[in-house]
Design an enzyme around this catalytic site. Sequence first.
Site, PDB file in Angstrom:
ATOM      1  N   CYS A  98       8.151   1.688  -1.415  1.00  0.00           N
ATOM      2  CA  CYS A  98       7.823   3.223  -1.136  1.00  0.00           C
ATOM      3  C   CYS A  98       8.231   3.367   0.390  1.00  0.00           C
ATOM      4  CB  CYS A  98       6.359   3.358  -1.564  1.00  0.00           C
ATOM      5  SG  CYS A  98       5.907   4.923  -1.022  1.00  0.00           S
ATOM      6  N   CYS A 107      -1.398   4.748  -1.440  1.00  0.00           N
ATOM      7  CA  CYS A 107      -0.556   5.503  -1.237  1.00  0.00           C
ATOM      8  C   CYS A 107      -0.688   6.822  -1.591  1.00  0.00           C
ATOM      9  CB  CYS A 107       0.871   5.264  -1.949  1.00  0.00           C
ATOM     10  SG  CYS A 107       2.389   6.094  -1.851  1.00  0.00           S
ATOM     11  N   CYS A 166       4.047   4.182   1.891  1.00  0.00           N
ATOM     12  CA  CYS A 166       3.199   3.470   2.315  1.00  0.00           C
ATOM     13  C   CYS A 166       3.563   2.095   2.556  1.00  0.00           C
ATOM     14  CB  CYS A 166       2.132   3.277   0.987  1.00  0.00           C
ATOM     15  SG  CYS A 166       3.076   2.336  -0.255  1.00  0.00           S
ATOM     16  N   CYS A 194       4.361   1.014  -4.919  1.00  0.00           N
ATOM     17  CA  CYS A 194       3.301   1.432  -4.108  1.00  0.00           C
ATOM     18  C   CYS A 194       1.920   0.506  -3.960  1.00  0.00           C
ATOM     19  CB  CYS A 194       2.890   2.868  -4.200  1.00  0.00           C
ATOM     20  SG  CYS A 194       4.196   4.101  -4.292  1.00  0.00           S
TER      21      CYS A 194
END
Length: 182
Positions: free
Chosen positions: A67, A40, A70, A36
């Site tokens: 992810c 995030c 994000c 991430c």
Amino acid sequence: MADMTIKNEYWIAIVMNDASYDDLFFYGVTSTGIFCRPSCKSRVPNKENVRIFKNAELAIAEAFRPCKRCKPDGLQLPDEEWISHIVEWIDTHFQEPLTLEILAEMSHGSPYHLQRTFKKMKGMTPNEYIQGVRLAKAVEYLKNTDMSVTEIGSSVGFSNTAYFITWFKQRMKRTPANFRKR
């Protein structure tokens, strides 16, 4: 290579979802295999499960997936691969309490998007899939072990034996004890 120690400054950025650090590092979570941006909004991971990367390519090189929430460095995991990872996770965690919210949090997606995408890819909802895995395991245990019905119910994710028996009977048209006798 990932940095195994986390600078306090980086940890605070992760905890505070500080977007000003987004271009400085990425973080991977070893328990989920996802990486991430510091900004995030996913649940804060356990610090011991976090690895720091200078860029997305380094995270990918160590088999971390981007992810869904994000979209680090603009990368996005294809839906098929995302759902495949969720299925693998369910298959190993079926005995735990699982909700759509827990699955979405674990996979860094929204519950709505997860539900819709899972149904599109698998032809069933995540809950229907979980129930199928639990039923298959219960049947396997009834056929191949001497575990009690209570132990089987507990090992497939039911803390209440009466509920497990009712649930099993609705699906198999007989109680676990009757199923085992046949």
